[in-house]
Design a protein around this motif. Sequence first.
Motif, PDB file in Angstrom:
ATOM      1  N   TRP A  18      96.968 -23.407  36.484  1.00  0.00           N
ATOM      2  CA  TRP A  18      97.895 -24.281  37.191  1.00  0.00           C
ATOM      3  C   TRP A  18      98.871 -24.986  36.278  1.00  0.00           C
ATOM      4  CZ3 TRP A  18      98.450 -23.766  42.163  1.00  0.00           C
ATOM      5  CH2 TRP A  18      97.401 -23.240  42.908  1.00  0.00           C
ATOM      6  N   PHE A  19     100.062 -25.182  36.795  1.00  0.00           N
ATOM      7  CA  PHE A  19     101.072 -26.028  36.175  1.00  0.00           C
ATOM      8  C   PHE A  19     101.020 -27.387  36.875  1.00  0.00           C
ATOM      9  CE2 PHE A  19     103.094 -21.834  35.538  1.00  0.00           C
ATOM     10  CZ  PHE A  19     103.458 -21.929  34.202  1.00  0.00           C
ATOM     11  N   SER A  44      94.093 -27.527  29.380  1.00  0.00           N
ATOM     12  CA  SER A  44      93.016 -26.543  29.549  1.00  0.00           C
ATOM     13  C   SER A  44      91.646 -27.203  29.672  1.00  0.00           C
ATOM     14  CB  SER A  44      93.018 -25.535  28.403  1.00  0.00           C
ATOM     15  OG  SER A  44      92.807 -26.193  27.181  1.00  0.00           O
ATOM     16  N   THR A  45      91.518 -28.446  29.254  1.00  0.00           N
ATOM     17  CA  THR A  45      90.242 -29.157  29.372  1.00  0.00           C
ATOM     18  C   THR A  45      90.026 -29.724  30.778  1.00  0.00           C
ATOM     19  OG1 THR A  45      91.322 -31.151  28.527  1.00  0.00           O
ATOM     20  CG2 THR A  45      90.152 -29.775  26.929  1.00  0.00           C
ATOM     21  N   ASP A  46      91.062 -29.731  31.610  1.00  0.00           N
ATOM     22  CA  ASP A  46      90.933 -30.204  32.986  1.00  0.00           C
ATOM     23  C   ASP A  46      90.039 -29.219  33.750  1.00  0.00           C
ATOM     24  OD1 ASP A  46      91.649 -30.263  35.910  1.00  0.00           O
ATOM     25  OD2 ASP A  46      92.920 -31.918  35.220  1.00  0.00           O
ATOM     26  N   PRO A  47      89.056 -29.709  34.511  1.00  0.00           N
ATOM     27  CA  PRO A  47      88.140 -28.793  35.209  1.00  0.00           C
ATOM     28  C   PRO A  47      88.825 -27.914  36.259  1.00  0.00           C
ATOM     29  CG  PRO A  47      87.691 -31.076  35.833  1.00  0.00           C
ATOM     30  CD  PRO A  47      88.707 -31.114  34.720  1.00  0.00           C
ATOM     31  N   TYR A  48      90.029 -28.280  36.686  1.00  0.00           N
ATOM     32  CA  TYR A  48      90.740 -27.489  37.688  1.00  0.00           C
ATOM     33  C   TYR A  48      91.953 -26.759  37.121  1.00  0.00           C
ATOM     34  CZ  TYR A  48      87.768 -30.118  40.813  1.00  0.00           C
ATOM     35  OH  TYR A  48      86.675 -30.677  41.427  1.00  0.00           O
ATOM     36  N   ALA A  49      92.059 -26.660  35.807  1.00  0.00           N
ATOM     37  CA  ALA A  49      93.193 -25.975  35.184  1.00  0.00           C
ATOM     38  C   ALA A  49      93.194 -24.481  35.514  1.00  0.00           C
ATOM     39  CB  ALA A  49      93.182 -26.184  33.677  1.00  0.00           C
ATOM     40  N   PHE A  50      92.017 -23.884  35.622  1.00  0.00           N
ATOM     41  CA  PHE A  50      91.861 -22.459  35.929  1.00  0.00           C
ATOM     42  C   PHE A  50      91.032 -22.354  37.208  1.00  0.00           C
ATOM     43  CE2 PHE A  50      92.240 -22.922  31.381  1.00  0.00           C
ATOM     44  CZ  PHE A  50      93.157 -21.948  31.031  1.00  0.00           C
ATOM     45  N   THR A  51      91.591 -21.721  38.232  1.00  0.00           N
ATOM     46  CA  THR A  51      90.847 -21.565  39.487  1.00  0.00           C
ATOM     47  C   THR A  51      91.167 -20.219  40.112  1.00  0.00           C
ATOM     48  OG1 THR A  51      92.574 -22.644  40.812  1.00  0.00           O
ATOM     49  CG2 THR A  51      90.818 -24.064  39.976  1.00  0.00           C
ATOM     50  N   PHE A  52      90.529 -19.972  41.246  1.00  0.00           N
ATOM     51  CA  PHE A  52      90.771 -18.757  42.005  1.00  0.00           C
ATOM     52  C   PHE A  52      91.571 -19.104  43.253  1.00  0.00           C
ATOM     53  CE2 PHE A  52      86.945 -17.876  39.556  1.00  0.00           C
ATOM     54  CZ  PHE A  52      87.339 -16.708  38.918  1.00  0.00           C
ATOM     55  N   LEU A  53      92.379 -18.157  43.685  1.00  0.00           N
ATOM     56  CA  LEU A  53      93.301 -18.394  44.790  1.00  0.00           C
ATOM     57  C   LEU A  53      93.360 -17.162  45.688  1.00  0.00           C
ATOM     58  CD1 LEU A  53      95.582 -20.371  45.799  1.00  0.00           C
ATOM     59  CD2 LEU A  53      97.130 -19.093  44.334  1.00  0.00           C
ATOM     60  N   ASP A  54      93.423 -17.388  46.986  1.00  0.00           N
ATOM     61  CA  ASP A  54      93.597 -16.302  47.946  1.00  0.00           C
ATOM     62  C   ASP A  54      95.031 -15.783  47.816  1.00  0.00           C
ATOM     63  OD1 ASP A  54      93.990 -14.682  50.193  1.00  0.00           O
ATOM     64  OD2 ASP A  54      92.944 -16.058  51.543  1.00  0.00           O
ATOM     65  N   PRO A  55      95.232 -14.485  47.601  1.00  0.00           N
ATOM     66  CA  PRO A  55      96.593 -13.953  47.443  1.00  0.00           C
ATOM     67  C   PRO A  55      97.502 -14.229  48.634  1.00  0.00           C
ATOM     68  CG  PRO A  55      94.975 -12.283  46.872  1.00  0.00           C
ATOM     69  CD  PRO A  55      94.217 -13.444  47.445  1.00  0.00           C
ATOM     70  N   VAL A  56      96.945 -14.425  49.808  1.00  0.00           N
ATOM     71  CA  VAL A  56      97.750 -14.713  51.005  1.00  0.00           C
ATOM     72  C   VAL A  56      98.507 -16.025  50.836  1.00  0.00           C
ATOM     73  CG1 VAL A  56      97.566 -15.239  53.483  1.00  0.00           C
ATOM     74  CG2 VAL A  56      96.243 -13.377  52.501  1.00  0.00           C
ATOM     75  N   GLN A  57      97.978 -16.952  50.046  1.00  0.00           N
ATOM     76  CA  GLN A  57      98.621 -18.245  49.844  1.00  0.00           C
ATOM     77  C   GLN A  57      99.821 -18.185  48.904  1.00  0.00           C
ATOM     78  OE1 GLN A  57      94.785 -20.137  48.701  1.00  0.00           O
ATOM     79  NE2 GLN A  57      95.482 -21.737  50.092  1.00  0.00           N
ATOM     80  N   ALA A  58      99.904 -17.149  48.091  1.00  0.00           N
ATOM     81  CA  ALA A  58     100.959 -17.059  47.080  1.00  0.00           C
ATOM     82  C   ALA A  58     102.303 -16.706  47.710  1.00  0.00           C
ATOM     83  CB  ALA A  58     100.594 -16.015  46.032  1.00  0.00           C
ATOM     84  N   VAL A  73     111.425 -28.627  25.708  1.00  0.00           N
ATOM     85  CA  VAL A  73     110.163 -28.310  26.371  1.00  0.00           C
ATOM     86  C   VAL A  73     109.736 -26.938  25.900  1.00  0.00           C
ATOM     87  CG1 VAL A  73     109.005 -27.988  28.588  1.00  0.00           C
ATOM     88  CG2 VAL A  73     110.821 -29.682  28.374  1.00  0.00           C
ATOM     89  N   HIS A  74     108.855 -26.885  24.906  1.00  0.00           N
ATOM     90  CA  HIS A  74     108.429 -25.609  24.407  1.00  0.00           C
ATOM     91  C   HIS A  74     106.934 -25.569  24.095  1.00  0.00           C
ATOM     92  CE1 HIS A  74     109.610 -28.024  20.895  1.00  0.00           C
ATOM     93  NE2 HIS A  74     108.602 -27.415  20.301  1.00  0.00           N
ATOM     94  N   GLN A  75     106.206 -26.603  24.454  1.00  0.00           N
ATOM     95  CA  GLN A  75     104.782 -26.620  24.210  1.00  0.00           C
ATOM     96  C   GLN A  75     104.040 -25.977  25.374  1.00  0.00           C
ATOM     97  OE1 GLN A  75     103.876 -30.792  23.533  1.00  0.00           O
ATOM     98  NE2 GLN A  75     103.053 -30.153  21.572  1.00  0.00           N
ATOM     99  N   HIS A  76     103.060 -25.178  25.053  1.00  0.00           N
ATOM    100  CA  HIS A  76     102.122 -24.656  26.042  1.00  0.00           C
ATOM    101  C   HIS A  76     100.739 -24.985  25.530  1.00  0.00           C
ATOM    102  CE1 HIS A  76     104.961 -22.517  28.561  1.00  0.00           C
ATOM    103  NE2 HIS A  76     105.571 -22.152  27.445  1.00  0.00           N
ATOM    104  N   TYR A  77      99.902 -25.497  26.379  1.00  0.00           N
ATOM    105  CA  TYR A  77      98.554 -25.926  25.987  1.00  0.00           C
ATOM    106  C   TYR A  77      97.564 -24.800  26.078  1.00  0.00           C
ATOM    107  CZ  TYR A  77     100.890 -30.324  26.682  1.00  0.00           C
ATOM    108  OH  TYR A  77     101.777 -31.358  26.632  1.00  0.00           O
TER     109      TYR A  77
END
Length: 106
Positions: free
Chosen positions: A49-50, A74-88, A102-106
């Motif tokens: 997630w952004f 990346s330390t946030d517990p919800y930074a990486f999740t699963f998503l239903d493709p229908v929602q995209a 703005v050039h930093q990526h964590y």
Amino acid sequence: MVKSPETGPNAQPYWYARVIGIFHAMVSSLHTGVQERSLRQMDFLWVRWFGVEPGRHRYGIRYARLPKIGFVESTDPYAFTFLDPVQAIKGVHVIPAFLKGVHQHY
């Protein structure tokens, strides 16, 4: 990009994510309320997630701009999740703002 479930005056209309993987799995449920236990295909996306970047950047319909975004830590517990493709919402392209520093990526 997905439609945001947020409500209220400061709610974001969309949430943004980078798709890391697209998966298809054969699944069944052992939940007591489920009557049909046969295998079914389930499709899902693994995303990172952004979040909206804090600061003085003005955005919205009034300014004809989308918000500046960056990866959720990346330390946030919800930074990486699963998503239903229908929602995209398909066909979204995020453009880096290197000229704005703005050039930093964590």
